[in-house]
Design an enzyme around this catalytic site. Sequence first.
Site, PDB file in Angstrom:
ATOM      1  N   GLY A   1     -54.361 -37.328   6.975  1.00 59.11           N
ATOM      2  CA  GLY A   1     -53.458 -38.262   7.632  1.00 59.11           C
ATOM      3  C   GLY A   1     -52.152 -38.422   6.878  1.00 59.11           C
ATOM      4  O   GLY A   1     -51.080 -38.561   7.470  1.00 59.11           O
ATOM      5  N   THR A   2     -52.236 -38.412   5.562  1.00 56.42           N
ATOM      6  CA  THR A   2     -51.023 -38.561   4.758  1.00 56.42           C
ATOM      7  C   THR A   2     -50.045 -37.438   5.070  1.00 56.42           C
ATOM      8  O   THR A   2     -48.882 -37.673   5.390  1.00 56.42           O
ATOM      9  CB  THR A   2     -51.380 -38.573   3.252  1.00 56.42           C
ATOM     10  OG1 THR A   2     -52.207 -39.711   3.009  1.00 56.42           O
ATOM     11  CG2 THR A   2     -50.146 -38.632   2.371  1.00 56.42           C
TER      12      THR A   2
ATOM     13  N   CYS B   1     -55.726 -49.691  -3.262  1.00 57.35           N
ATOM     14  CA  CYS B   1     -54.885 -48.499  -3.373  1.00 57.35           C
ATOM     15  C   CYS B   1     -55.708 -47.381  -4.001  1.00 57.35           C
ATOM     16  O   CYS B   1     -56.816 -47.587  -4.468  1.00 57.35           O
ATOM     17  CB  CYS B   1     -53.597 -48.783  -4.125  1.00 57.35           C
ATOM     18  SG  CYS B   1     -53.845 -49.106  -5.856  1.00 57.35           S
TER      19      CYS B   1
ATOM     20  N   SER C   1     -56.669 -38.039  11.120  1.00 59.44           N
ATOM     21  CA  SER C   1     -57.362 -37.648   9.893  1.00 59.44           C
ATOM     22  C   SER C   1     -58.850 -37.482  10.189  1.00 59.44           C
ATOM     23  O   SER C   1     -59.457 -38.368  10.794  1.00 59.44           O
ATOM     24  CB  SER C   1     -57.150 -38.727   8.832  1.00 59.44           C
ATOM     25  OG  SER C   1     -57.901 -38.419   7.682  1.00 59.44           O
TER      26      SER C   1
ATOM     27  N   GLN D   1     -56.394 -44.571  12.191  1.00 58.70           N
ATOM     28  CA  GLN D   1     -57.493 -45.545  12.288  1.00 58.70           C
ATOM     29  C   GLN D   1     -57.980 -45.743  13.719  1.00 58.70           C
ATOM     30  O   GLN D   1     -59.122 -46.134  13.934  1.00 58.70           O
ATOM     31  CB  GLN D   1     -57.076 -46.892  11.691  1.00 58.70           C
ATOM     32  CG  GLN D   1     -56.902 -46.876  10.194  1.00 58.70           C
ATOM     33  CD  GLN D   1     -58.207 -46.617   9.431  1.00 58.70           C
ATOM     34  OE1 GLN D   1     -59.306 -46.658   9.982  1.00 58.70           O
ATOM     35  NE2 GLN D   1     -58.086 -46.343   8.150  1.00 58.70           N
TER      36      GLN D   1
ATOM     37  N   THR E   1     -53.326 -20.643   3.926  1.00 61.63           N
ATOM     38  CA  THR E   1     -54.557 -20.310   4.655  1.00 61.63           C
ATOM     39  C   THR E   1     -55.249 -21.588   5.107  1.00 61.63           C
ATOM     40  O   THR E   1     -55.382 -22.539   4.335  1.00 61.63           O
ATOM     41  CB  THR E   1     -55.498 -19.484   3.754  1.00 61.63           C
ATOM     42  OG1 THR E   1     -54.807 -18.294   3.393  1.00 61.63           O
ATOM     43  CG2 THR E   1     -56.800 -19.137   4.466  1.00 61.63           C
TER      44      THR E   1
ATOM     45  N   HIS F   1     -61.532 -37.490   8.200  1.00 65.23           N
ATOM     46  CA  HIS F   1     -62.566 -38.286   7.515  1.00 65.23           C
ATOM     47  C   HIS F   1     -62.688 -39.706   8.033  1.00 65.23           C
ATOM     48  O   HIS F   1     -63.623 -40.420   7.675  1.00 65.23           O
ATOM     49  CB  HIS F   1     -62.386 -38.237   5.992  1.00 65.23           C
ATOM     50  CG  HIS F   1     -61.261 -39.028   5.424  1.00 65.23           C
ATOM     51  ND1 HIS F   1     -61.465 -40.194   4.724  1.00 65.23           N
ATOM     52  CD2 HIS F   1     -59.927 -38.823   5.408  1.00 65.23           C
ATOM     53  CE1 HIS F   1     -60.283 -40.657   4.303  1.00 65.23           C
ATOM     54  NE2 HIS F   1     -59.341 -39.839   4.713  1.00 65.23           N
TER      55      HIS F   1
HETATM   56  N1  PLP Z   1     -52.790 -43.743   7.863  1.00 67.29           N
HETATM   57  C1  PLP Z   1     -53.661 -44.757   7.902  1.00 67.29           C
HETATM   58  C2  PLP Z   1     -53.444 -45.877   8.867  1.00 67.29           C
HETATM   59  C3  PLP Z   1     -54.755 -44.776   7.043  1.00 67.29           C
HETATM   60  O1  PLP Z   1     -55.605 -45.810   7.074  1.00 67.29           O
HETATM   61  C4  PLP Z   1     -54.927 -43.704   6.135  1.00 67.29           C
HETATM   62  C5  PLP Z   1     -56.051 -43.706   5.176  1.00 67.29           C
HETATM   63  O2  PLP Z   1     -56.463 -44.713   4.679  1.00 67.29           O
HETATM   64  C6  PLP Z   1     -53.998 -42.662   6.146  1.00 67.29           C
HETATM   65  C7  PLP Z   1     -52.945 -42.717   7.022  1.00 67.29           C
HETATM   66  C8  PLP Z   1     -54.119 -41.505   5.202  1.00 67.29           C
HETATM   67  O3  PLP Z   1     -55.089 -40.586   5.650  1.00 67.29           O
HETATM   68  P1  PLP Z   1     -55.712 -39.524   4.631  1.00 67.29           P
HETATM   69  O4  PLP Z   1     -56.634 -40.268   3.754  1.00 67.29           O
HETATM   70  O5  PLP Z   1     -56.404 -38.534   5.508  1.00 67.29           O
HETATM   71  O6  PLP Z   1     -54.581 -38.896   3.892  1.00 67.29           O
END
Ligand code: PLP
Length: 378
Positions: free
Chosen positions: A73-74, A319, A196, A176, A234, A198
């Site tokens: 997600g990041t 965090c 994301s 989320q 990859t 996970h």
């Molecule tokens: N965006 C939101 C709203 C999240 O809650 C999170 C993870 O806590 C992320 C992005 C980041 O996702 P990832 O852990 O896959 O990098």
Amino acid sequence: MTSKPATYLDYNATAPIRPEARDAVLRAFELAGNPSSVHAAGRAARDVVETARKAVGELVGVVAGSVTFVSGGTEANVLAIDSAVASGVKRIVVSAIEHDAVVETAAASGVSVSVLPVDADGVADLSKLSELLAGEGRTLVCLMLANNETGVIQPVAQASAIVRAADGLLHVDAVQAAGKIAIDFSALGADTLALSAHKIGGPQGVGALVAGTRANVVRRQHGGGQERGRRAGTENVAGIAGFGAAAVAALRDLPQAADQGIWRDALAQRVKDAGGVVLGEGAARLPQTLCLAAEGFASQVQVMNLDLAEVMVSAGSACSSGKVKASRVVEAMGRSDLAPFALRVSGGWASTEADWIVCGDAWLAAWKRIGARRREVA
Ligand code: PLP
């Protein structure tokens, strides 16, 4: 001696891997090929990636071609924001409750950033959006679909109408919301959307950026031409396989996801009866997220007490270093007084009613002990 299984209610941090996703990961590990190779093993790996791409697209109502696999997600948020900046946006508007990945990427982008406030329930105040969009050049607006701490669902489709009228771009962090509520990318009116694996029962370290026709995804890292030139390197074939399988299962299980809301609300009632507060309660929320606070019961003390009772939850905002800081989201809701006391309880695909009850029992027992101690000191 039989030991009681621990209670895991921290799905918004990471959901336990779904059996379908675990199987898909293990099957993918058996494949030798690189998805870019033309031989049979390569084609088999490519097949796994493309099957997953279709499944992830279906989770949010888009065709496979709109999906770019990334590391989570990041990275999806970073790629969306950096792409918009590379495409010439002059300003970024971020809601006050965005994830750090969005806030910090916007801050580092070099263009001016303004903050869209939220109301007392944690809902973005769209009456301020038009004025933040005014000015020379294009604006990127970042509004998440559901908040990670409170579960509060944001008025994304309404925001999109305002953003479009101003010829802006809209990025939606749906990390989320995915798998917890139905998502239709077109109905949201988003230009880009982050996912994301996970958080939906897939493996960690894999995610996706969904991009519509108005968005131009610009590669950030250079190298091979993978992901149609949008993301070099990859592909994480096993991770992507697990993501795809989790997406199929999450979509299938969506009708049951609402059950969590009944169990969540029962716990919320117990907390309120004991003098606690539920944050974001007046707004539409993800059914499986509860953000509570009880004055004098510090977030980390709650987490530790519940951990001792083998119940796993999160402070409002934990965090990545594991340190607990006062919740920025709760502060944005105008409840700085409660920010050091926020606790997030979040269930998901394998959570049962018993989990929520056990969590409530443990929380109430700890709250009672704290209250007794405070009375002794007083
Ligand atoms: N965006 C939101 C709203 C999240 O809650 C999170 C993870 O806590 C992320 C992005 C980041 O996702 P990832 O852990 O896959 O990098």
